[in-house]
Scaffold this active site. Structure first.
Site, PDB file in Angstrom:
ATOM      1  N   ASP A  36      -6.550   9.456  -6.865  1.00 47.58           N
ATOM      2  CA  ASP A  36      -5.800   8.263  -7.288  1.00 47.58           C
ATOM      3  C   ASP A  36      -6.366   7.703  -8.590  1.00 47.58           C
ATOM      4  O   ASP A  36      -7.563   7.435  -8.702  1.00 47.58           O
ATOM      5  CB  ASP A  36      -5.861   7.211  -6.187  1.00 47.58           C
ATOM      6  CG  ASP A  36      -4.773   6.161  -6.336  1.00 47.58           C
ATOM      7  OD1 ASP A  36      -3.944   6.278  -7.253  1.00 47.58           O
ATOM      8  OD2 ASP A  36      -4.751   5.220  -5.526  1.00 47.58           O
ATOM      9  N   SER A  77      -0.093   2.791  -8.763  1.00 43.27           N
ATOM     10  CA  SER A  77      -0.173   3.776  -7.684  1.00 43.27           C
ATOM     11  C   SER A  77       1.141   3.930  -6.935  1.00 43.27           C
ATOM     12  O   SER A  77       1.434   5.015  -6.420  1.00 43.27           O
ATOM     13  CB  SER A  77      -1.282   3.383  -6.692  1.00 43.27           C
ATOM     14  OG  SER A  77      -2.543   3.462  -7.296  1.00 43.27           O
ATOM     15  N   THR A 130      -0.513   4.754  -2.612  1.00 40.98           N
ATOM     16  CA  THR A 130      -0.418   6.207  -2.779  1.00 40.98           C
ATOM     17  C   THR A 130      -0.002   6.916  -1.498  1.00 40.98           C
ATOM     18  O   THR A 130       0.988   7.656  -1.501  1.00 40.98           O
ATOM     19  CB  THR A 130      -1.738   6.785  -3.323  1.00 40.98           C
ATOM     20  OG1 THR A 130      -2.038   6.152  -4.573  1.00 40.98           O
ATOM     21  CG2 THR A 130      -1.625   8.278  -3.538  1.00 40.98           C
TER      22      THR A 130
END
Length: 203
Positions: A36, A77, A130
């Protein structure tokens, strides 16, 4: 089957073909690892710090994905995760939706529809943007409780991470509902290590 779904299926097929050994063995599993916030700059910094090498270099095939969002050159994200999971661009903060709030299927949903086992394992809350991009359809990444409810709308086999408080709401205890759907809900690593089959929710 719409063009977006075809695009995602083609990506999955390409992943299978690219990871098939030359001697013809079939691929058993595909694991989608996401660093991420990680891009080429971060990878090169890690390589520099590690004496010029990273285990990533052992990958036989490498691809690049442009994850900038629909409304910003700099993604977050949620939009980045949606691009990776669903193959579409959306606005920053949105999950599993187009900018006009139309829900889109992720590769997890498509895998489920094709009888494949699916799972998510994260080092953050399972409701974080995410991982949520693979499961949820929400207009805002901050809607943790609604994202938790979206897990109940999938047939995911395993999901492990943080965020238990979002599943234990007073009005609706999602952990009880998970158990009703035959999930083994565990909160300790020692309990998780003793499970060898069946559906698992580790929170």
């Amino acid at each position: 089957m719409n063009s977006k779904t075809k695009h995602i299926l083609l990506l999955l097929l390409a992943a299978v073909l690219m990871t098939t050994p030359a001697y013809g063995k079939k691929v058993k599993n595909i694991i989608f690892l996401i660093g991420d916030g990680m891009g080429l700059t971060q990878m090169y910094a890690g390589m520099t710090k590690n004496g010029g090498h990273l285990n990533l270099e052992q990958c036989q095939y490498v691809g690049l994905s442009k994850t900038y969002s629909a409304d910003s050159y700099i993604t977050d994200s949620a939009a980045g995760g949606t691009a990776l999971a669903c193959g579409v661009k959306t606005n920053n903060g949105m999950l599993g939706m187009t900018p006009d709030s139309a829900a889109v299927k992720s590769i997890l949903h498509i895998a489920e529809e094709n009888g494949k086992a699916t799972g998510i394992v994260v080092a953050c809350s399972v409701t974080h943007a995410t991982p949520a991009a693979f499961v949820a359809h929400q207009p805002s990444r901050s809607m943790d409780k609604e994202i938790a409810e979206d897990y109940l709308k999938t047939d995911i086999d395993v999901f492990i991470g943080g965020g238990r408080k979002f599943f234990e709401k007073k009005k609706r205890n999602l952990t009880s509902e998970l158990k009703e759907k035959n999930y083994q809900v565990v909160t300790e690593m020692s309990d998780l290590q003793n499970i060898h089959s069946g559906k698992v929710a580790g929170l």
